[in-house]
Scaffold this motif. Structure first.
Motif, PDB file in Angstrom:
ATOM      1  N   THR A  53      19.948 -20.183   5.616  1.00 44.49           N
ATOM      2  CA  THR A  53      20.224 -21.183   6.646  1.00 44.49           C
ATOM      3  C   THR A  53      21.567 -20.921   7.313  1.00 44.49           C
ATOM      4  O   THR A  53      21.712 -21.070   8.535  1.00 44.49           O
ATOM      5  CB  THR A  53      20.176 -22.594   6.047  1.00 44.49           C
ATOM      6  OG1 THR A  53      18.978 -22.745   5.267  1.00 44.49           O
ATOM      7  CG2 THR A  53      20.165 -23.648   7.145  1.00 44.49           C
ATOM      8  N   ASP A  69      21.724 -30.605   2.045  1.00 44.38           N
ATOM      9  CA  ASP A  69      20.888 -30.817   0.860  1.00 44.38           C
ATOM     10  C   ASP A  69      21.023 -29.675  -0.139  1.00 44.38           C
ATOM     11  O   ASP A  69      21.106 -29.917  -1.353  1.00 44.38           O
ATOM     12  CB  ASP A  69      19.421 -30.998   1.275  1.00 44.38           C
ATOM     13  CG  ASP A  69      19.108 -32.434   1.672  1.00 44.38           C
ATOM     14  OD1 ASP A  69      19.929 -33.321   1.379  1.00 44.38           O
ATOM     15  OD2 ASP A  69      18.041 -32.671   2.267  1.00 44.38           O
ATOM     16  N   TYR A 123      13.808 -29.817   5.962  1.00 47.44           N
ATOM     17  CA  TYR A 123      14.719 -29.809   7.112  1.00 47.44           C
ATOM     18  C   TYR A 123      14.827 -28.405   7.702  1.00 47.44           C
ATOM     19  O   TYR A 123      14.846 -28.225   8.923  1.00 47.44           O
ATOM     20  CB  TYR A 123      16.099 -30.305   6.697  1.00 47.44           C
ATOM     21  CG  TYR A 123      16.245 -31.805   6.617  1.00 47.44           C
ATOM     22  CD1 TYR A 123      15.827 -32.627   7.667  1.00 47.44           C
ATOM     23  CD2 TYR A 123      16.824 -32.409   5.500  1.00 47.44           C
ATOM     24  CE1 TYR A 123      15.975 -34.006   7.598  1.00 47.44           C
ATOM     25  CE2 TYR A 123      16.974 -33.790   5.426  1.00 47.44           C
ATOM     26  CZ  TYR A 123      16.545 -34.580   6.476  1.00 47.44           C
ATOM     27  OH  TYR A 123      16.693 -35.944   6.416  1.00 47.44           O
ATOM     28  N   LYS A 124      14.912 -27.409   6.835  1.00 42.95           N
ATOM     29  CA  LYS A 124      15.019 -26.021   7.309  1.00 42.95           C
ATOM     30  C   LYS A 124      13.794 -25.638   8.135  1.00 42.95           C
ATOM     31  O   LYS A 124      13.905 -24.989   9.182  1.00 42.95           O
ATOM     32  CB  LYS A 124      15.168 -25.072   6.118  1.00 42.95           C
ATOM     33  CG  LYS A 124      15.319 -23.593   6.477  1.00 42.95           C
ATOM     34  CD  LYS A 124      15.615 -22.782   5.207  1.00 42.95           C
ATOM     35  CE  LYS A 124      15.817 -21.295   5.517  1.00 42.95           C
ATOM     36  NZ  LYS A 124      14.540 -20.604   5.779  1.00 42.95           N
ATOM     37  N   LYS A 137      18.375 -20.120  -0.231  1.00 44.78           N
ATOM     38  CA  LYS A 137      17.973 -20.867   0.956  1.00 44.78           C
ATOM     39  C   LYS A 137      19.177 -21.313   1.777  1.00 44.78           C
ATOM     40  O   LYS A 137      19.112 -21.341   3.005  1.00 44.78           O
ATOM     41  CB  LYS A 137      17.116 -22.072   0.553  1.00 44.78           C
ATOM     42  CG  LYS A 137      15.768 -21.684  -0.040  1.00 44.78           C
ATOM     43  CD  LYS A 137      14.970 -20.806   0.916  1.00 44.78           C
ATOM     44  CE  LYS A 137      13.654 -20.361   0.326  1.00 44.78           C
ATOM     45  NZ  LYS A 137      12.904 -19.451   1.231  1.00 44.78           N
ATOM     46  N   ARG A 138      20.280 -21.642   1.097  1.00 44.61           N
ATOM     47  CA  ARG A 138      21.469 -21.999   1.871  1.00 44.61           C
ATOM     48  C   ARG A 138      22.005 -20.783   2.609  1.00 44.61           C
ATOM     49  O   ARG A 138      22.416 -20.877   3.780  1.00 44.61           O
ATOM     50  CB  ARG A 138      22.550 -22.597   0.969  1.00 44.61           C
ATOM     51  CG  ARG A 138      23.727 -23.149   1.761  1.00 44.61           C
ATOM     52  CD  ARG A 138      24.720 -23.892   0.897  1.00 44.61           C
ATOM     53  NE  ARG A 138      25.454 -22.999   0.004  1.00 44.61           N
ATOM     54  CZ  ARG A 138      26.485 -23.393  -0.746  1.00 44.61           C
ATOM     55  NH1 ARG A 138      26.867 -24.662  -0.734  1.00 44.61           N
ATOM     56  NH2 ARG A 138      27.106 -22.541  -1.530  1.00 44.61           N
ATOM     57  N   GLY A 196      15.675 -30.311   1.626  1.00 41.69           N
ATOM     58  CA  GLY A 196      16.393 -29.242   2.327  1.00 41.69           C
ATOM     59  C   GLY A 196      15.442 -28.220   2.919  1.00 41.69           C
ATOM     60  O   GLY A 196      15.602 -27.793   4.072  1.00 41.69           O
ATOM     61  N   ALA A 229      19.728 -29.403   6.269  1.00 42.00           N
ATOM     62  CA  ALA A 229      19.262 -28.507   5.206  1.00 42.00           C
ATOM     63  C   ALA A 229      20.440 -27.990   4.382  1.00 42.00           C
ATOM     64  O   ALA A 229      20.403 -27.992   3.141  1.00 42.00           O
ATOM     65  CB  ALA A 229      18.484 -27.340   5.811  1.00 42.00           C
TER      66      ALA A 229
END
Length: 215
Positions: A98, A77, A65-66, A94-95, A62, A74
């Motif tokens: 994003t 994941d 991907y980010k 992190k999510r 993830g 991302a």
């Protein structure tokens, strides 16, 4: 006797598979820190192939991907990580970051609010929640979030400015004037704060004050 032999044979195979998982995962981490994200993703894919519920593989894939701006993958994941461990704070952070990048502000605010539930001392995240609500034009909620943050981070002039803008757009010009005045007390050369205070004075029918700011 046959059962004993079967267990003896299977045990080394399981141990070997676990070794393979961490071997390819380690290769992925090395590639990640070299900023070779394509190779990193390849290795993290392999680690997940070995172990379908390998949480670290999903997390670092993830992140990879980010870092290459593949934000949809991302998010998938990080969401997978949280399906395996809903308290994994780094994945929530992190999510949320994003979600902000793809302008899903409601989802980002929800994640940041989860972090504060986990630990009320994560006061920093009130600042991010305020920004989410500001972009959503939910100015009253943005003001509350910014105020919670500024109760601790009193010298953060940029957030005072953002709260001032929030109050300006909410037509709360008196509070906006106070916020922009605080900004100027912390950073006198902040010209945007001076201009916005002038506009707030004008909207509040304090024309002389507005003219002084605009001189």
């Amino acid at each position: 006797m046959k059962k004993f032999i079967l267990i003896f044979i299977l045990f080394p195979v399981v141990a070997f598979s676990q070794t393979d998982v961490y071997t390819v995962y380690g290769q992925g981490v090395q590639a990640f820190y070299r900023q070779d994200y394509t190779e990193a993703i390849y290795h993290f894919n392999s680690s997940i192939d070995f172990k379908e519920d390998f949480m670290l593989g999903y997390y670092y894939r993830g992140l990879s991907y980010k870092n290459i701006n593949n934000f949809d993958e991302a998010i998938k994941d990080f969401t997978k990580v949280l399906s395996l461990d809903s308290t994994y704070k780094d994945a929530i952070v992190k999510r949320a970051e994003t979600f902000m990048l793809v302008k899903k502000y409601a989802e980002a605010a929800n994640d940041y609010e989860k972090l504060i539930v986990f630990n009320p001392e994560y006061n920093l995240f009130y600042k991010e929640i305020g920004l989410c609500y500001y972009y959503m034009r939910k100015y009253e909620l943005a003001d509350i979030a910014y105020s919670n943050y500024l109760a601790v981070a009193t010298d953060d002039y940029e957030t005072h400015f953002k709260r001032g803008m929030t109050n300006f757009y909410a037509n709360n010009f008196k509070q906006a004037i106070e916020d922009f005045t605080t900004v100027l007390s912390l950073k006198p050369e902040y010209l945007s704060a001076l201009d916005m205070r002038g506009q707030s004075y004008q909207r509040y029918n304090l024309i002389d004050n507005a003219c002084q700011d605009w001189e």
